[in-house]
Design an enzyme around this catalytic site. Sequence first.
Site, PDB file in Angstrom:
ATOM      1  N   GLU A  47       0.826  -1.200   0.000  1.00  0.00           N
ATOM      2  CA  GLU A  47       0.000   0.000   0.000  1.00  0.00           C
ATOM      3  C   GLU A  47       0.865   1.256   0.000  1.00  0.00           C
ATOM      4  O   GLU A  47       2.003   1.242   0.503  1.00  0.00           O
ATOM      5  CB  GLU A  47      -0.934   0.041   1.216  1.00  0.00           C
ATOM      6  CG  GLU A  47      -2.210  -0.761   1.049  1.00  0.00           C
ATOM      7  CD  GLU A  47      -2.317  -1.892   2.036  1.00  0.00           C
ATOM      8  OE1 GLU A  47      -3.368  -2.558   2.035  1.00  0.00           O
ATOM      9  OE2 GLU A  47      -1.364  -2.133   2.790  1.00  0.00           O
ATOM     10  N   THR A  48       0.307   2.301  -0.568  1.00  0.00           N
ATOM     11  CA  THR A  48       0.881   3.636  -0.522  1.00  0.00           C
ATOM     12  C   THR A  48      -0.187   4.578   0.016  1.00  0.00           C
ATOM     13  O   THR A  48      -1.340   4.540  -0.424  1.00  0.00           O
ATOM     14  CB  THR A  48       1.325   4.107  -1.920  1.00  0.00           C
ATOM     15  OG1 THR A  48       2.375   3.245  -2.385  1.00  0.00           O
ATOM     16  CG2 THR A  48       1.835   5.538  -1.888  1.00  0.00           C
TER      17      THR A  48
END
Length: 305
Positions: A47-48
């Site tokens: 995830e970012t």
Amino acid sequence: MNGRNYYIYDVFSAEALTGNPLAIVLDSEGLDDAAMQRIAGEFNLSETVFVFPPDEKNHAARLRIFTPGCELPFAGHPTVGTAIALAERAGEGQERAQTSILMLEETVGPVRCAVSLGAQAAYAEFDLPKLPEPVAGSFEPEAVAAALGLGHHEIGFENHVVGVWSAGVPYVCVPVANLDVAARARFDPALWSSLVPELNGRVANPYVYCRETVNHDHAFHARMFGNDLGISEDPATGSAAAAFAGAIMRHDALVDGAHGFLIEQGLEMGRPSSIRLEIEAFAGRIEAARIGGQAVRVAEGRLFI
């Protein structure tokens, strides 16, 4: 070109290069959905997080969370990692040992986080913004086993059976007999997609777990496969642990009071992680629950976009 600051944190671990890596893009104003999705693909981590000014002035920030393949309304390791990053940033130049409360705005709703900055790795925990709920659906052990490359007799233990739970993101919680079975699981995404119906436009990913653990102070061992998210397997999945709380409550029939569980994940990937799940039970239901873990910063830089 000024660019945008970013950090890389390893989350649900106190040791760098273990746990679940997370990219946190600060100063995200001006980025549209397409740009954020492409940047998440560039980082290519589970995830970012993109950090925006909050809508409510008393809140710390508004977050958008992207995997390499899609946006999520809520996720655990981005919440823990970003809460720690913002607390550390706010506390730069001050005494390290301190505790703070942050409200983070996520698509699922506001998330209350408590952060403790110690001498080593920081720790954060958050209240589940949405308690786990069962999702209608039934699965034959034979079909689930086939999609995971296992024998049908290896699915389930004690009174734990396959079920779908969601605390914002749905997961199919798949109990397996022991560590050996969990290690042998091989996910077939095409077969899985034909087995699991879409829930709110998403196919619920498998969260494979067993009672046997490698670390004897942990209560469960887990793996999460997520090809539709743009990753083959996740080293630590807080949103899955949040959903899993529902399965624990139902199958282990928790007595009234507070219960704490450590869940190990990522060992098969060489990224050992530890997630703390706390459940407050009353009258056969979950009154409240929290997810917590440590995180360490391993990199920082500038994004020239």
